[in-house]
Design an enzyme around this catalytic site. Sequence first.
Site, mmCIF file in Angstrom:
data_model
loop_
_atom_site.group_PDB
_atom_site.id
_atom_site.type_symbol
_atom_site.label_atom_id
_atom_site.label_comp_id
_atom_site.label_asym_id
_atom_site.label_seq_id
_atom_site.Cartn_x
_atom_site.Cartn_y
_atom_site.Cartn_z
ATOM 1 N N CYS A 1 0.671 10.707 -5.768
ATOM 2 C CA CYS A 1 1.215 9.536 -5.070
ATOM 3 C C CYS A 1 2.618 9.764 -4.509
ATOM 4 C CB CYS A 1 1.217 8.325 -5.998
ATOM 5 S SG CYS A 1 -0.441 7.866 -6.547
ATOM 6 N N CYS B 1 5.965 6.724 -9.053
ATOM 7 C CA CYS B 1 5.214 7.375 -10.122
ATOM 8 C C CYS B 1 3.997 8.051 -9.500
ATOM 9 C CB CYS B 1 4.777 6.371 -11.180
ATOM 10 S SG CYS B 1 3.633 5.104 -10.566
ATOM 11 N N HIS C 1 -1.708 0.793 -1.016
ATOM 12 C CA HIS C 1 -1.220 2.120 -1.400
ATOM 13 C C HIS C 1 -2.198 3.216 -0.990
ATOM 14 C CE1 HIS C 1 0.416 5.428 -3.590
ATOM 15 N NE2 HIS C 1 -0.382 5.337 -4.640
#
Length: 427
Positions: free
Chosen positions: A90, A413, A383
């Site tokens: 990510c 994160c 996301h």
Amino acid sequence: MTKRRAVVVGGMRTPFAKAFTELMELDTIALGAAATSALLRKLDLPVKEIDAVVWSGVVLPPLSVNIGREIILDLGLPTSIDGMTVTRACASGLQAITSAVAAIERGDADVVIAGGSDSTSNAPITFPTKVTRTLAPLALSGKATPQDVLGALAQLMPLSEILPRQPRVAERTTGEVMGESAERMAQRNEISRHAQDELALRSHQRAARAIATGVFDDEVAKLETPNGYVHVDTLVRADTSLEKLAKLKPVFAKGGTITAGNATALTDGAAAVVLMSEDKARALGYTPLAALRSWSYIAVDPADQLLIGPAIAVPRALEKAGLELSQVDVVDMHEAFAAQVLSVLKMLGSQAFARERLGRERAVGEVDPERLNIYGGSIAIGHPFAATGARIVTTLANELHRSQKQTALLGICAAGGLGAAAVLERV
């Protein structure tokens, strides 16, 4: 060697949409090309000035893993432009940007497009390894007889063992899906369901307000799909409430606290940023928006608290920038889960955590909610794994330029126990 500074001169992204909805027909390369094309049009950037494209992806297309190069070719850009693809779960989008910054500041390039895209809708569905090992030799030999095929099929029985398997966002080393890790974080750090729902509500309200007031107009390009145009992020819920969020059932554990309402949905989308050396930007007539003053990437044990990375990366990035948390004007924390954000914020404010994990006597500090994710976060906006870093950098660079604030901080994160942070400063 003269010190060079890389600056952000603009960013653009597609609208973000829940997987298998409005953007399903566009794969990650098409999404990346759309974001890049929109950015080139916005800046009216002469393509002959582009030195490289540094792209990022997490759900990579099996036969075209170098998305950066494919974007160059699909858009008909000069074939001399270098293209590469990076991946850091990510944090991939931020990795693409910091890689571009490093190349510019080293003197390897003057103009770089950096960003990321992911299409969860087009994630490959894999067969068990047994199928590949049995059938691939036959397919590649070109000499298989009907008897060979029948013999191979016999080896694959029963069929129930060779059917395609549902993709899981799970840690390879632990087998635990990210939501299960976040659920453990919530319990361990005493993060209540109510607090998580409050953060999720605030994320939706602020994102909805940003859309309504035109804050994102300069960042989000309308996107043409086979089924029509998509103009704005489609996950944002302006009409949600604590009452509605409270009715949602836990997803990852019976009696748990994490729901579809306080976690990020699987998302399709892309985001791109143009970075230049400051001298080149001014020579071409562009206004620099912001520069990356520092960044930090860290790793922790995935079996411990998988998503605590920003609690360690943030203080390291601040230290490199010569700043205290209290001196930062705007903070953007990637919202994989409300529980993860709240856990990280609690750790940053904890003196015990500072001593045990950071080797410092004082806590990093508290984050004022009024400075945190001021235009909403990933829970509301969505996301697409590799696009989030470029989305956040674009929003923060625009905010610093628009508001004349001085500094911004971002934290992300990532799977694998990874964490990332960066400090931006207004130019």
